[in-house]
Motif scaffolding. Structure first.
Motif, PDB file in Angstrom:
ATOM      1  N   LYS A 297       0.822  -1.197   0.000  1.00  0.00           N
ATOM      2  CA  LYS A 297       0.000   0.000   0.000  1.00  0.00           C
ATOM      3  C   LYS A 297       0.863   1.256   0.000  1.00  0.00           C
ATOM      4  CE  LYS A 297      -4.343  -1.512   2.155  1.00  0.00           C
ATOM      5  NZ  LYS A 297      -5.310  -1.219   3.244  1.00  0.00           N
ATOM      6  N   THR A 298       0.302   2.338  -0.532  1.00  0.00           N
ATOM      7  CA  THR A 298       0.910   3.657  -0.486  1.00  0.00           C
ATOM      8  C   THR A 298      -0.112   4.610   0.123  1.00  0.00           C
ATOM      9  OG1 THR A 298       2.234   3.215  -2.468  1.00  0.00           O
ATOM     10  CG2 THR A 298       1.935   5.520  -1.833  1.00  0.00           C
ATOM     11  N   ASP A 299       0.289   5.295   1.196  1.00  0.00           N
ATOM     12  CA  ASP A 299      -0.646   6.174   1.911  1.00  0.00           C
ATOM     13  C   ASP A 299      -1.918   5.422   2.276  1.00  0.00           C
ATOM     14  OD1 ASP A 299       1.142   8.294   1.684  1.00  0.00           O
ATOM     15  OD2 ASP A 299       0.319   8.932  -0.240  1.00  0.00           O
ATOM     16  N   ASP A 300      -1.723   4.203   2.749  1.00  0.00           N
ATOM     17  CA  ASP A 300      -2.807   3.353   3.241  1.00  0.00           C
ATOM     18  C   ASP A 300      -3.806   2.956   2.158  1.00  0.00           C
ATOM     19  OD1 ASP A 300      -3.787   1.875   5.418  1.00  0.00           O
ATOM     20  OD2 ASP A 300      -5.389   3.332   5.764  1.00  0.00           O
ATOM     21  N   ALA A 301      -3.360   2.934   0.911  1.00  0.00           N
ATOM     22  CA  ALA A 301      -4.248   2.532  -0.184  1.00  0.00           C
ATOM     23  C   ALA A 301      -3.501   1.627  -1.157  1.00  0.00           C
ATOM     24  CB  ALA A 301      -4.787   3.744  -0.925  1.00  0.00           C
ATOM     25  N   PHE A 302      -4.203   0.608  -1.658  1.00  0.00           N
ATOM     26  CA  PHE A 302      -3.658  -0.206  -2.739  1.00  0.00           C
ATOM     27  C   PHE A 302      -3.613   0.626  -4.015  1.00  0.00           C
ATOM     28  CE2 PHE A 302      -5.643  -3.673  -0.171  1.00  0.00           C
ATOM     29  CZ  PHE A 302      -4.512  -4.464   0.026  1.00  0.00           C
ATOM     30  N   GLN A 303      -2.634   0.328  -4.863  1.00  0.00           N
ATOM     31  CA  GLN A 303      -2.543   0.975  -6.169  1.00  0.00           C
ATOM     32  C   GLN A 303      -2.439  -0.100  -7.244  1.00  0.00           C
ATOM     33  OE1 GLN A 303      -0.421   5.252  -5.733  1.00  0.00           O
ATOM     34  NE2 GLN A 303       0.989   3.528  -5.677  1.00  0.00           N
ATOM     35  N   GLN A 365      -6.733   2.271  -5.858  1.00  0.00           N
ATOM     36  CA  GLN A 365      -6.530   3.454  -6.693  1.00  0.00           C
ATOM     37  C   GLN A 365      -5.925   3.037  -8.030  1.00  0.00           C
ATOM     38  OE1 GLN A 365      -4.085   6.161  -4.438  1.00  0.00           O
ATOM     39  NE2 GLN A 365      -5.736   6.691  -3.024  1.00  0.00           N
ATOM     40  N   GLN A 366      -6.547   3.447  -9.101  1.00  0.00           N
ATOM     41  CA  GLN A 366      -6.038   3.156 -10.435  1.00  0.00           C
ATOM     42  C   GLN A 366      -5.135   4.299 -10.887  1.00  0.00           C
ATOM     43  OE1 GLN A 366      -9.108   1.986 -13.226  1.00  0.00           O
ATOM     44  NE2 GLN A 366     -10.373   1.139 -11.579  1.00  0.00           N
ATOM     45  N   ILE A 367      -3.913   3.963 -11.248  1.00  0.00           N
ATOM     46  CA  ILE A 367      -2.965   4.990 -11.659  1.00  0.00           C
ATOM     47  C   ILE A 367      -2.451   4.709 -13.068  1.00  0.00           C
ATOM     48  CG2 ILE A 367      -2.249   5.470  -9.286  1.00  0.00           C
ATOM     49  CD1 ILE A 367       0.355   3.931  -9.953  1.00  0.00           C
ATOM     50  N   GLU A 368      -2.203   5.764 -13.799  1.00  0.00           N
ATOM     51  CA  GLU A 368      -1.566   5.666 -15.104  1.00  0.00           C
ATOM     52  C   GLU A 368      -0.160   6.233 -14.986  1.00  0.00           C
ATOM     53  OE1 GLU A 368      -3.820   6.949 -18.526  1.00  0.00           O
ATOM     54  OE2 GLU A 368      -5.717   6.721 -17.430  1.00  0.00           O
ATOM     55  N   LEU A 369       0.787   5.586 -15.640  1.00  0.00           N
ATOM     56  CA  LEU A 369       2.172   6.022 -15.560  1.00  0.00           C
ATOM     57  C   LEU A 369       2.364   7.380 -16.227  1.00  0.00           C
ATOM     58  CD1 LEU A 369       4.104   2.705 -16.331  1.00  0.00           C
ATOM     59  CD2 LEU A 369       3.586   3.716 -14.099  1.00  0.00           C
ATOM     60  N   THR A 370       3.211   8.189 -15.633  1.00  0.00           N
ATOM     61  CA  THR A 370       3.546   9.497 -16.189  1.00  0.00           C
ATOM     62  C   THR A 370       4.396   9.315 -17.446  1.00  0.00           C
ATOM     63  OG1 THR A 370       3.540  10.478 -13.981  1.00  0.00           O
ATOM     64  CG2 THR A 370       4.691  11.692 -15.724  1.00  0.00           C
ATOM     65  N   PRO A 371       4.044   9.955 -18.558  1.00  0.00           N
ATOM     66  CA  PRO A 371       4.851   9.822 -19.773  1.00  0.00           C
ATOM     67  C   PRO A 371       6.267  10.341 -19.554  1.00  0.00           C
ATOM     68  CG  PRO A 371       2.718  10.823 -20.252  1.00  0.00           C
ATOM     69  CD  PRO A 371       2.854  10.799 -18.759  1.00  0.00           C
TER      70      PRO A 371
END
Length: 432
Positions: A297-303, A365-371
């Motif tokens: 987890k990051t900041d108490d959240a799954f990513q 949390q759904q994250i997209e990679l930074t270009p």
């Protein structure tokens, strides 16, 4: 399942279809005067004579004079990567993972600028170079591990583990309390091992690639690359995977997970509907199959890193680029492929698929990679190619598994030290 596409995209894509890629044999009939025959390369050998043909039937209601022929390729990556050396690789094709960003203009037709397409499509930065887009995702996928929840529940686990050790403990519980093999590597087919790398960003966040490219030793404790590969190493070293990885089989693995003979595989959400479908023939229930986030987890959240699956591109050598563009635009905006695959629509504003219901439940949390910054689009691939570390291939992870199971020389420390040494030398060579 109902179609879940953004209706507003149709007008945009119709305009693009009629204005882009004007070269080639446009013919004189059909919408926009488009006609002719195009060849589409696909990795989907399982649906080429069924679902894909159904899509063509729908497509031809709009473009009756465009004939679509499919060429299904079992070893898509290997065969198409070789064929790119010729001019004979169809009209529309999935961009092979072996193609680096700086190579895109050599093989593919530019579709439009990143700025122009970003209002309509997601994930377009993933196959873009110097501001031009060369491939559009067939669908998006979330990453993590696919599991048989019934088996996990029998072992006493009903929520995603939050640490690597908790994940290993869960697999041990599966091994002790059920008859299932806790984890299946898919070592023999090889390509599923690349699914581990698709989880980049789940640990380090959206700038995971830039962070790794700046590191002298990514395979060091505390870094994302170490976390990913150490977890795979520990699963195998702990005897939590199949007894003989050299005998694994991808198609059979779907049946094994569906039936509960196997409990877990690191895969993207794209695999969920395929394994759910297998429950119909081998037993089990579709609702037993789901995807959970990686165990940190990051900041108490799954990513979960969300990104585009294979991208559709148009061959630079196509003789009918306008018809090819018509198929590409229709396929990603009007076909039900993304929904049918349980994937995330590449169209901005589309609904989330049912396959990700557990992500909603557990607040993933759904994250997209930074270009990558301009001028550094190929830096990551330049480094790992120079280092001869196939991050998105299968060779080094096969070697890692061999070391973990005692079939290769060395240990975790020596294996990671070698990777770090090669990485740093390549990074310096590429002015990292």
């Amino acid at each position: 399942m109902a179609r879940k596409h953004a209706a507003s995209a149709l007008a945009v894509m119709t305009a693009l279809t009629l204005t882009a890629c004007s070269t080639g044999d446009d013919g004189g009939s059909g919408e926009g005067g488009l006609s002719g025959t195009i060849t589409v390369l696909t990795n989907r050998t399982d649906i080429v004579e069924t679902t894909l043909r159904d899509y063509v039937t729908e497509f031809q209601k709009t473009y009756p004079d465009i004939d679509v022929e499919f060429e299904a390729i079992t070893d898509y990556e290997g065969d198409v990567s070789i064929r790119l050396n010729s001019q004979d690789y169809g009209d529309v094709l999935l961009v092979p993972n072996s193609v680096t960003k700086d190579q895109l203009p050599q093989f593919f037709e530019p579709l439009d600028t990143v700025d122009a397409l970003s209002a309509t499509y997601r994930f377009i930065d993933e196959q873009a170079y110097e501001g031009q887009v060369y491939g559009i995702a067939t669908f998006g996928t979330a990453n993590g591990y696919v599991l048989n929840k019934k088996v996990w529940a029998e072992a006493g686990i009903t929520e995603p583990p939050t640490t690597p050790q908790a994940f290993l403990d869960a697999l041990e519980a599966v091994g002790e309390k059920t008859d299932a093999t806790p984890y299946y590597t898919n070592y023999a087919d090889g390509w599923p091992l690349s699914q581990w790398q698709n989880n980049q960003g789940s640990f380090a966040g959206a700038e995971a690639v830039q962070i790794r490219d700046a590191q002298e030793a990514p395979w060091s404790d505390g870094n994302e690359q170490y976390a990913l590969d150490s977890l795979l190493f520990d699963v195998v070293a702990g005897g939590l995977s199949e007894a003989d990885p050299t005998t694994t089989n991808w198609e059979e693995s779907k049946n094994l997970l569906a039936s509960g003979d196997v409990a877990t595989m690191v895969l993207g959400s794209w695999a969920v509907p395929q394994i759910q479908a297998a429950t119909e023939t081998v037993g089990g229930a579709p609702e037993d199959i789901s995807i959970w986030p990686m165990p940190w987890k990051t900041d108490d959240a799954f990513q979960s890193r969300v990104g585009g699956d294979y991208k559709l591109g148009i061959s630079k050598h196509s003789d009918n680029k306008a018809a090819a563009r018509a198929w590409l635009d229709w396929f990603v905006t009007e076909s039900t492929f993304a929904v049918d695959e349980g994937g995330i629509s590449p169209v901005v504003g589309a609904e989330s698929p049912d396959t990700l219901k557990d992500f909603d439940t557990f607040g993933v949390q759904q994250i997209e990679l930074t270009p990558s910054p301009a001028g550094q689009e190929s830096l990551d691939s330049d480094i790992y190619n120079e280092a001869e570390i196939d991050l998105f291939g299968d060779q080094y992870r096969r070697a890692l598994i061999d070391v973990a199971r005692g079939a290769g020389s060395g240990d975790r420390l020596s294996f990671f030290e070698d990777l770090n040494s090669r990485w740093d030398s390549a990074r310096i060579a590429n002015d990292g």
